[in-house]
Design a protein around this motif. Structure first.
Motif, PDB file in Angstrom:
ATOM      1  N   LYS A  36     -31.765 -10.090  63.491  1.00 36.05           N
ATOM      2  CA  LYS A  36     -31.383  -9.759  62.169  1.00 36.05           C
ATOM      3  C   LYS A  36     -31.169  -8.021  62.279  1.00 36.05           C
ATOM      4  CE  LYS A  36     -33.087 -13.435  59.186  1.00 36.05           C
ATOM      5  NZ  LYS A  36     -34.211 -13.735  58.183  1.00 36.05           N
ATOM      6  N   THR A  37     -30.908  -7.546  63.415  1.00 40.92           N
ATOM      7  CA  THR A  37     -30.651  -6.033  63.330  1.00 40.92           C
ATOM      8  C   THR A  37     -29.132  -5.799  63.916  1.00 40.92           C
ATOM      9  OG1 THR A  37     -32.814  -5.857  64.268  1.00 40.92           O
ATOM     10  CG2 THR A  37     -31.367  -4.142  64.644  1.00 40.92           C
ATOM     11  N   VAL A  38     -28.696  -4.723  62.920  1.00 40.43           N
ATOM     12  CA  VAL A  38     -27.143  -4.326  63.371  1.00 40.43           C
ATOM     13  C   VAL A  38     -27.236  -2.810  63.687  1.00 40.43           C
ATOM     14  CG1 VAL A  38     -24.978  -3.885  62.184  1.00 40.43           C
ATOM     15  CG2 VAL A  38     -26.345  -5.846  61.751  1.00 40.43           C
ATOM     16  N   CYS A  39     -26.579  -2.444  64.746  1.00 42.25           N
ATOM     17  CA  CYS A  39     -26.505  -0.968  65.166  1.00 42.25           C
ATOM     18  C   CYS A  39     -25.165  -0.458  64.899  1.00 42.25           C
ATOM     19  CB  CYS A  39     -26.893  -0.857  66.624  1.00 42.25           C
ATOM     20  SG  CYS A  39     -26.998   0.928  67.246  1.00 42.25           S
ATOM     21  N   ILE A  40     -25.083   0.584  63.786  1.00 39.91           N
ATOM     22  CA  ILE A  40     -23.889   1.035  63.858  1.00 39.91           C
ATOM     23  C   ILE A  40     -23.843   2.489  64.322  1.00 39.91           C
ATOM     24  CG2 ILE A  40     -22.306   1.770  61.677  1.00 39.91           C
ATOM     25  CD1 ILE A  40     -23.784  -0.557  60.006  1.00 39.91           C
ATOM     26  N   ARG A  41     -22.843   2.694  65.152  1.00 37.05           N
ATOM     27  CA  ARG A  41     -22.779   4.116  65.864  1.00 37.05           C
ATOM     28  C   ARG A  41     -21.442   4.475  65.998  1.00 37.05           C
ATOM     29  NH1 ARG A  41     -25.671   6.237  70.303  1.00 37.05           N
ATOM     30  NH2 ARG A  41     -26.909   4.428  70.387  1.00 37.05           N
ATOM     31  N   ARG A  42     -21.430   5.918  65.559  1.00 43.73           N
ATOM     32  CA  ARG A  42     -20.359   6.788  65.718  1.00 43.73           C
ATOM     33  C   ARG A  42     -20.515   7.954  66.574  1.00 43.73           C
ATOM     34  NH1 ARG A  42     -19.218   2.688  63.869  1.00 43.73           N
ATOM     35  NH2 ARG A  42     -17.703   2.155  62.034  1.00 43.73           N
ATOM     36  N   SER A  43     -19.475   8.542  67.076  1.00 49.58           N
ATOM     37  CA  SER A  43     -19.592   9.816  67.921  1.00 49.58           C
ATOM     38  C   SER A  43     -20.288  10.834  67.133  1.00 49.58           C
ATOM     39  CB  SER A  43     -18.086  10.354  68.615  1.00 49.58           C
ATOM     40  OG  SER A  43     -18.501  11.655  69.173  1.00 49.58           O
ATOM     41  N   ASN A  44     -21.361  11.640  67.627  1.00 48.24           N
ATOM     42  CA  ASN A  44     -21.908  12.563  67.005  1.00 48.24           C
ATOM     43  C   ASN A  44     -21.411  14.048  67.465  1.00 48.24           C
ATOM     44  OD1 ASN A  44     -23.102  13.094  69.533  1.00 48.24           O
ATOM     45  ND2 ASN A  44     -25.208  12.987  68.934  1.00 48.24           N
ATOM     46  N   ASP A  45     -20.231  14.133  68.148  1.00 45.50           N
ATOM     47  CA  ASP A  45     -19.597  15.212  68.477  1.00 45.50           C
ATOM     48  C   ASP A  45     -18.806  15.800  67.380  1.00 45.50           C
ATOM     49  OD1 ASP A  45     -18.540  17.347  70.086  1.00 45.50           O
ATOM     50  OD2 ASP A  45     -16.643  16.113  70.204  1.00 45.50           O
ATOM     51  N   ARG A  46     -18.983  17.130  67.275  1.00 47.63           N
ATOM     52  CA  ARG A  46     -18.679  17.946  65.834  1.00 47.63           C
ATOM     53  C   ARG A  46     -17.567  18.850  66.393  1.00 47.63           C
ATOM     54  NH1 ARG A  46     -22.146  19.118  61.791  1.00 47.63           N
ATOM     55  NH2 ARG A  46     -20.297  20.419  61.038  1.00 47.63           N
ATOM     56  N   PRO A  47     -16.317  18.556  66.527  1.00 41.02           N
ATOM     57  CA  PRO A  47     -15.274  19.385  66.837  1.00 41.02           C
ATOM     58  C   PRO A  47     -14.981  20.542  65.903  1.00 41.02           C
ATOM     59  CG  PRO A  47     -14.482  17.107  66.636  1.00 41.02           C
ATOM     60  CD  PRO A  47     -15.727  17.140  66.005  1.00 41.02           C
ATOM     61  N   ASP A  48     -15.873  20.625  64.763  1.00 42.20           N
ATOM     62  CA  ASP A  48     -15.718  21.850  63.833  1.00 42.20           C
ATOM     63  C   ASP A  48     -16.677  22.781  64.364  1.00 42.20           C
ATOM     64  OD1 ASP A  48     -17.772  19.912  63.063  1.00 42.20           O
ATOM     65  OD2 ASP A  48     -17.350  20.358  61.005  1.00 42.20           O
ATOM     66  N   ILE A  49     -17.378  22.588  65.242  1.00 42.60           N
ATOM     67  CA  ILE A  49     -18.432  23.412  65.861  1.00 42.60           C
ATOM     68  C   ILE A  49     -18.006  23.976  67.273  1.00 42.60           C
ATOM     69  CG2 ILE A  49     -20.754  23.791  66.432  1.00 42.60           C
ATOM     70  CD1 ILE A  49     -21.797  21.740  64.280  1.00 42.60           C
ATOM     71  N   GLN A  50     -17.905  25.336  67.570  1.00 46.60           N
ATOM     72  CA  GLN A  50     -17.476  25.856  68.431  1.00 46.60           C
ATOM     73  C   GLN A  50     -18.751  26.079  69.230  1.00 46.60           C
ATOM     74  OE1 GLN A  50     -15.349  29.173  67.374  1.00 46.60           O
ATOM     75  NE2 GLN A  50     -14.018  27.984  65.901  1.00 46.60           N
ATOM     76  N   LEU A  51     -18.816  25.710  70.636  1.00 47.62           N
ATOM     77  CA  LEU A  51     -20.004  25.729  71.444  1.00 47.62           C
ATOM     78  C   LEU A  51     -19.835  27.139  72.668  1.00 47.62           C
ATOM     79  CD1 LEU A  51     -20.223  22.047  72.087  1.00 47.62           C
ATOM     80  CD2 LEU A  51     -21.420  23.362  70.455  1.00 47.62           C
ATOM     81  N   MET A  52     -21.109  27.633  72.540  1.00 42.73           N
ATOM     82  CA  MET A  52     -21.149  28.744  73.557  1.00 42.73           C
ATOM     83  C   MET A  52     -22.630  28.760  74.270  1.00 42.73           C
ATOM     84  SD  MET A  52     -21.194  32.762  72.979  1.00 42.73           S
ATOM     85  CE  MET A  52     -21.411  34.094  74.329  1.00 42.73           C
ATOM     86  N   VAL A  53     -22.650  28.971  75.663  1.00 45.23           N
ATOM     87  CA  VAL A  53     -24.100  29.310  76.181  1.00 45.23           C
ATOM     88  C   VAL A  53     -24.060  30.643  77.014  1.00 45.23           C
ATOM     89  CG1 VAL A  53     -25.624  28.236  78.176  1.00 45.23           C
ATOM     90  CG2 VAL A  53     -24.450  26.800  76.541  1.00 45.23           C
ATOM     91  N   ARG A  54     -25.049  31.493  76.616  1.00 39.66           N
ATOM     92  CA  ARG A  54     -25.216  32.583  77.486  1.00 39.66           C
ATOM     93  C   ARG A  54     -26.295  32.917  77.926  1.00 39.66           C
ATOM     94  NH1 ARG A  54     -26.497  37.748  75.512  1.00 39.66           N
ATOM     95  NH2 ARG A  54     -26.598  37.145  73.393  1.00 39.66           N
ATOM     96  N   PRO A  55     -26.454  33.387  79.110  1.00 40.54           N
ATOM     97  CA  PRO A  55     -27.891  33.554  79.685  1.00 40.54           C
ATOM     98  C   PRO A  55     -28.411  34.713  79.097  1.00 40.54           C
ATOM     99  CG  PRO A  55     -26.395  33.381  81.655  1.00 40.54           C
ATOM    100  CD  PRO A  55     -25.650  33.537  80.155  1.00 40.54           C
ATOM    101  N   LEU A  56     -29.811  34.977  78.759  1.00 38.42           N
ATOM    102  CA  LEU A  56     -30.352  36.108  78.491  1.00 38.42           C
ATOM    103  C   LEU A  56     -30.240  37.289  79.313  1.00 38.42           C
ATOM    104  CD1 LEU A  56     -33.473  34.568  76.734  1.00 38.42           C
ATOM    105  CD2 LEU A  56     -31.812  35.602  75.418  1.00 38.42           C
TER     106      LEU A  56
END
Length: 684
Positions: free
Chosen positions: A209-229
């Motif tokens: 009696k369990t249902v798993c409803i999943r959608r992609s959690n990617d957010r195309p409206d968020i621009q991603l950046m990684v920078r070393p200190l």
């Protein structure tokens, strides 16, 4: 749980949501609500900002619509502030709700809950599982018969926070206190395989009696950046790019600075970073930044949440206490300061940005250099060079020893055993892969699953910074640029986004739902669009090496030192009011002009007679206001510890004459002793 007498179609559920909340429910939301209403356990993973919270209230509203006026739902929340936010939203929709925490739980409140005053009860796991009043309520069949479902908001906390909030590990025992027919609903935006398995086991989900409803959690409206200190961590100079958003010549009518969040894993670090930035802003902006974490009072947190929501504060230096679920629509960018404990934490924090309609935002991840491929490669290079030198040195030593003795020495044997000339680099980095390489993606998926949350490398040793585990999703995300991969690639693998059902646009609306439409990012990340992120970088400028300050011991505080400290506190309060407005002082305290560390350093130096002048004060403390207010400070210090009189020029202490180590006579040293002895013997 009351038995439904109505067939709740998607159209009826959507109409009820429009009438009460003035919001149109989308297909995944309708799926969740309908399955809960059928009595099924539901696990739902939807992206941040997708409207999960709206699904919490619909089952109880449907029961009320059918005539069960005393129907109720429980929502278990990880954050009291999030519970208060939900309570306010429900009251605005004329739904009776209460958020219960240690601050307001009482016999009166529990009596109102028992009598059906509230249709929605929002509570944290500690109160629900440990308070005797709730134990009594949940043991009453009459009371539990009115419960429509139990919702776990930010459900990943059951697994991730259960290690330090033990009541999260006990919530599964609710299955034995309430009727089995009451469904559980877990909602989250981050649900990798290991967390999903742990939640199912902890909450004892009913297999059939369990249902798993999943959608992609990617957010195309968020621009991603990684920078070393690029600067030392404790200097916080890597945040200097924020100063460009607060121009000193800003005037009313100019474009407002962007609203931002900076997440830290350490409360003291959040406070120090906030003070660093505030001290460098123009006076009109100093009260526009604040820090926020769990050790602050409820009043402080409530006030600052409202200030930030209303843009009276536009920069918040915070921990997870101001994180999950906070629905503020106009945040422009979010910064993560150093690596968090896992990918889920990072993705939840990134999800606070761009929650308003048609908004885009930027998520910036500032990482330690040691977590980058470049730093690891350089370290490995140095290690290999050292090993080569050791091999050469060992070979020379063996040759020399062979010339002197036919039997090998113990030292040479040890050297031969410990050096491995065929040693290969450890942990080779995975090669750049193509999205079509399903085998390698499957291998990474399995690797992420095996690592899980209990891997000891995920737990920092006290006093040491957290190191990102090689081969983890965080490692792949951080080093995407050097491996020539899009930043979104490995998060999508980690969160199983490639397996998530995504074709909802025409299921939601025959004409195509704009909200369910799969979007492509206009600006993706700093790998795909590097030119779009230059304003978030800083240029490293090497500062000249300063004169070393004195090495001064910190002595136990005697009465004299305590009196000086009290006098400095009074002086600091007066100086703070001269430099800043009362509003800024209320927000940041007197520490904004002088931290406790600097104040204690001044006391230590005063006791050691190291503060004869303003120049000495600048050298010993690096206090930024020393030039302007150093004289008045030294006047206070001088009343308690007068400086020693300066030595007159040309009248320094005479250097003691050397004595002979053999005869103890002045005027010669031991090397001259034989010559002196001969002279004496000749004269005799």
């Amino acid at each position: 749980m009351s038995v439904s007498t109505t067939e709740w179609t998607f159209e009826k559920i959507r109409a009820l949501g429009l009438r009460v909340f003035k919001r149109r429910l989308c297909y995944p939301q309708l799926q969740i609500i309908q399955n809960i209403q059928k009595g099924l356990d539901v696990i739902a993973c939807l992206p941040t900002g997708a409207g999960k919270t709206l699904t919490f209230w619909m089952p109880v509203l449907m029961a009320i619509e059918e005539g069960s006026k005393d129907a109720m739902t429980f929502v278990i929340t990880p954050l009291n502030l999030l519970g208060k936010q939900n309570e306010q939203q429900l009251k605005a929709a004329n739904i009776s709700a209460i958020s219960i925490s240690a601050a307001n739980v009482s016999d009166v409140v529990l009596k109102d809950v028992a009598s059906g005053v509230y249709n929605v009860i929002i509570v944290n796991p500690e109160i629900l599982m440990s308070h005797p009043g709730f134990d009594k309520l949940l043991s009453d069949p009459k009371f539990t018969s009115r419960i429509q479902n139990i919702t776990f908001d930010e459900g990943h906390c059951i697994s991730q926070w259960g290690k330090f909030r033990k009541d999260y590990r006990q919530v599964g025992s609710l299955r034995f206190k309430i009727p089995e027919s009451i469904p559980f609903y877990v909602a989250t935006a981050t649900l990798p395989h290991d967390i999903l398995s742990d939640i199912k086991m902890t909450l004892r989900f009913r297999r059939d009696k369990t249902v798993c409803i999943r959608r992609s959690n990617d957010r195309p409206d968020i621009q991603l950046m990684v920078r070393p200190l690029v600067y030392p961590i404790n200097s916080f100079k890597d945040l200097d790019f924020l100063l460009d958003f607060f121009p000193k010549d800003w005037k009313p009518g100019d474009q407002a600075p962007p609203k931002f969040l900076i997440f830290f894993d350490d409360t003291k670090e959040a406070e120090r970073a906030c003070r660093y930035l505030s001290a460098r802003l123009a006076d009109r902006f100093k009260d526009k930044v604040a820090y926020f974490h769990s050790t602050m009072s409820d009043v402080y947190r409530d006030d600052h949440y409202r200030l930030f929501f209303n843009s009276l504060v536009i920069g918040m230096f915070c921990t997870d206490a101001f994180g999950m679920g906070m629905d503020i629509p106009d945040i422009d960018f979010v910064i993560q300061w150093r690596a968090p404990r896992d990918m889920c934490t990072l993705w939840q924090r990134f999800g606070r940005v761009a929650r308003g309609k048609d908004r885009t935002g930027v998520a910036i991840f500032l990482v330690d250099k040691k977590d980058t491929d470049e730093a690891r490669h350089l370290k490995e290079q140095k290690l290999n060079e050292k090993k080569k030198k050791d091999v050469k040195a060992g070979a020379k030593r063996k040759a020399a020893e062979h010339d002197h003795s036919s039997s090998p020495s113990k030292r040479a044997a040890l050297a031969d055993r410990t050096i491995n000339t065929n040693n290969q680099p450890n942990n080779p980095q995975p090669p750049c892969i193509d999205e079509s390489d399903a085998v390698l993606i499957a291998e990474h998926t399995e690797m992420y699953r095996r690592q899980g949350l209990d891997n000891p490398q995920n737990k920092p040793i006290r006093g040491q910074s957290r190191t990102v585990q090689l081969g983890s999703a965080l490692d792949d995300f951080i080093n995407s640029k050097t491996r020539n991969e899009c930043r979104r690639k490995w998060p999508n693998v980690y969160f199983l986004n490639n397996d998530a059902h995504q074709n909802d646009r025409f299921l939601c609306d025959s004409q195509g739902c704009a909200r369910c439409k799969l979007l492509q990012p206009t600006v993706c990340c700093d790998v795909c669009h590097p030119g779009e992120f230059t304003q978030y970088s800083v240029e490293f400028v090497k500062t000249p090496k300063a004169t070393a300050r004195s090495s001064v011991k910190t002595l136990p505080m005697d009465d004299h030192a305590k009196d000086l400290k009290r006098a400095l506190y009074v002086w600091r309060k007066d100086i703070a009011l001269k430099i800043h407005s009362p509003g800024i002082i209320r927000a940041h305290g007197n520490k904004i002009v002088m931290t406790e560390d600097i104040l204690n350093r001044i006391i230590d130096c005063a006791r050691a007679k190291k503060l004869p002048s303003v120049e000495a004060l600048k050298l010993e403390t690096s206090w930024r206001y020393a030039e302007e207010h150093g004289a008045s400070l030294l006047a206070i210090v001088g009343r308690f510890y007068p400086p020693e009189s300066a030595v007159e020029e040309g009248k320094g202490r005479k250097r003691a004459q050397g004595r002979c180590s053999q005869c103890d006579q002045v005027g010669h040293i031991s090397e001259l002793q034989p010559q002196l002895s001969q002279t004496r013997s000749g004269s005799g």
